[in-house]
Design a protein around this motif. Structure first.
Motif, PDB file in Angstrom:
ATOM      1  N   GLU A   4       5.558   4.452   2.377  1.00  0.00           N
ATOM      2  CA  GLU A   4       4.670   4.859   1.280  1.00  0.00           C
ATOM      3  C   GLU A   4       4.282   6.338   1.413  1.00  0.00           C
ATOM      4  O   GLU A   4       4.201   7.068   0.432  1.00  0.00           O
ATOM      5  CB  GLU A   4       3.416   3.982   1.295  1.00  0.00           C
ATOM      6  CG  GLU A   4       2.607   4.042   0.031  1.00  0.00           C
ATOM      7  CD  GLU A   4       1.470   3.047   0.076  1.00  0.00           C
ATOM      8  OE1 GLU A   4       0.311   3.513   0.074  1.00  0.00           O
ATOM      9  OE2 GLU A   4       1.732   1.841   0.126  1.00  0.00           O
ATOM     10  N   GLY A   5       4.069   6.798   2.602  1.00  0.00           N
ATOM     11  CA  GLY A   5       3.729   8.195   2.848  1.00  0.00           C
ATOM     12  C   GLY A   5       4.870   9.124   2.485  1.00  0.00           C
ATOM     13  O   GLY A   5       4.654  10.199   1.928  1.00  0.00           O
ATOM     14  N   TYR A   6       6.093   8.718   2.823  1.00  0.00           N
ATOM     15  CA  TYR A   6       7.256   9.523   2.469  1.00  0.00           C
ATOM     16  C   TYR A   6       7.446   9.596   0.947  1.00  0.00           C
ATOM     17  O   TYR A   6       7.826  10.632   0.409  1.00  0.00           O
ATOM     18  CB  TYR A   6       8.527   8.965   3.123  1.00  0.00           C
ATOM     19  CG  TYR A   6       8.612   9.255   4.602  1.00  0.00           C
ATOM     20  CD1 TYR A   6       8.722  10.563   5.059  1.00  0.00           C
ATOM     21  CD2 TYR A   6       8.586   8.221   5.540  1.00  0.00           C
ATOM     22  CE1 TYR A   6       8.802  10.843   6.409  1.00  0.00           C
ATOM     23  CE2 TYR A   6       8.667   8.485   6.895  1.00  0.00           C
ATOM     24  CZ  TYR A   6       8.773   9.796   7.326  1.00  0.00           C
ATOM     25  OH  TYR A   6       8.847  10.075   8.664  1.00  0.00           O
ATOM     26  N   ILE A   7       7.187   8.502   0.281  1.00  0.00           N
ATOM     27  CA  ILE A   7       7.307   8.487  -1.178  1.00  0.00           C
ATOM     28  C   ILE A   7       6.289   9.440  -1.798  1.00  0.00           C
ATOM     29  O   ILE A   7       6.610  10.230  -2.686  1.00  0.00           O
ATOM     30  CB  ILE A   7       7.131   7.050  -1.729  1.00  0.00           C
ATOM     31  CG1 ILE A   7       8.332   6.192  -1.312  1.00  0.00           C
ATOM     32  CG2 ILE A   7       6.985   7.065  -3.254  1.00  0.00           C
ATOM     33  CD1 ILE A   7       8.198   4.725  -1.643  1.00  0.00           C
ATOM     34  N   ARG A   8       5.063   9.389  -1.308  1.00  0.00           N
ATOM     35  CA  ARG A   8       4.027  10.290  -1.829  1.00  0.00           C
ATOM     36  C   ARG A   8       4.383  11.753  -1.561  1.00  0.00           C
ATOM     37  O   ARG A   8       4.207  12.606  -2.410  1.00  0.00           O
ATOM     38  CB  ARG A   8       2.682   9.971  -1.200  1.00  0.00           C
ATOM     39  CG  ARG A   8       2.067   8.721  -1.739  1.00  0.00           C
ATOM     40  CD  ARG A   8       0.692   8.524  -1.177  1.00  0.00           C
ATOM     41  NE  ARG A   8       0.159   7.255  -1.645  1.00  0.00           N
ATOM     42  CZ  ARG A   8      -1.089   6.891  -1.501  1.00  0.00           C
ATOM     43  NH1 ARG A   8      -1.935   7.685  -0.884  1.00  0.00           N
ATOM     44  NH2 ARG A   8      -1.509   5.733  -1.952  1.00  0.00           N
ATOM     45  N   LEU A   9       4.883  12.024  -0.378  1.00  0.00           N
ATOM     46  CA  LEU A   9       5.282  13.391  -0.031  1.00  0.00           C
ATOM     47  C   LEU A   9       6.426  13.853  -0.928  1.00  0.00           C
ATOM     48  O   LEU A   9       6.420  14.985  -1.433  1.00  0.00           O
ATOM     49  CB  LEU A   9       5.698  13.461   1.445  1.00  0.00           C
ATOM     50  CG  LEU A   9       6.137  14.832   1.951  1.00  0.00           C
ATOM     51  CD1 LEU A   9       4.984  15.823   1.864  1.00  0.00           C
ATOM     52  CD2 LEU A   9       6.647  14.718   3.378  1.00  0.00           C
ATOM     53  N   GLY A  10       7.390  12.994  -1.150  1.00  0.00           N
ATOM     54  CA  GLY A  10       8.525  13.327  -2.016  1.00  0.00           C
ATOM     55  C   GLY A  10       8.076  13.590  -3.447  1.00  0.00           C
ATOM     56  O   GLY A  10       8.513  14.556  -4.075  1.00  0.00           O
ATOM     57  N   LEU A  11       7.196  12.748  -3.968  1.00  0.00           N
ATOM     58  CA  LEU A  11       6.691  12.940  -5.318  1.00  0.00           C
ATOM     59  C   LEU A  11       5.889  14.242  -5.433  1.00  0.00           C
ATOM     60  O   LEU A  11       5.989  14.965  -6.425  1.00  0.00           O
ATOM     61  CB  LEU A  11       5.840  11.755  -5.758  1.00  0.00           C
ATOM     62  CG  LEU A  11       6.609  10.468  -6.077  1.00  0.00           C
ATOM     63  CD1 LEU A  11       5.636   9.326  -6.355  1.00  0.00           C
ATOM     64  CD2 LEU A  11       7.533  10.673  -7.261  1.00  0.00           C
TER      65      LEU A  11
END
Length: 64
Positions: A4-11
Motif C-alpha cells: 500500500e505504501g508503494y502504491i501511494r508513493l507511485g501515485l
C-alpha cells in the motif's frame, strides 16, 4: 514498506510529474513576448496598411 505504501508513493510521483508537465506547457506558451499595440501599428504603417496620419494618431493615443 508495505504494498500500500508503494502504491501511494507511485501515485504521488505520477501526480507530481503531471503537475510539472502541465506547468511547463503553460509557461512555454507565455514565453513569447507580446507586441504592444504601437508596435503592431508601426508594422502596419511600414507595410502600407495604414496611413501616416493613422499611425501618428495611434502614437498620440498611446501618449508617446
Amino acid at each position: 514498506m508495505t504494498v500500500e505504501g508503494y502504491i501511494r508513493l507511485g501515485l504521488a510521483l505520477v501526480v507530481l510529474v503531471m503537475i510539472v508537465i502541465i506547468l511547463y506547457r503553460f509557461n512555454a506558451g507565455k514565453s513569447t513576448r507580446r507586441k504592444s499595440s504601437l508596435e503592431i501599428m508601426q508594422e502596419r504603417y511600414e507595410k502600407g496598411e495604414i496611413t501616416k496620419e493613422e499611425y501618428e494618431e495611434a502614437r498620440k493615443r498611446q501618449g508617446k
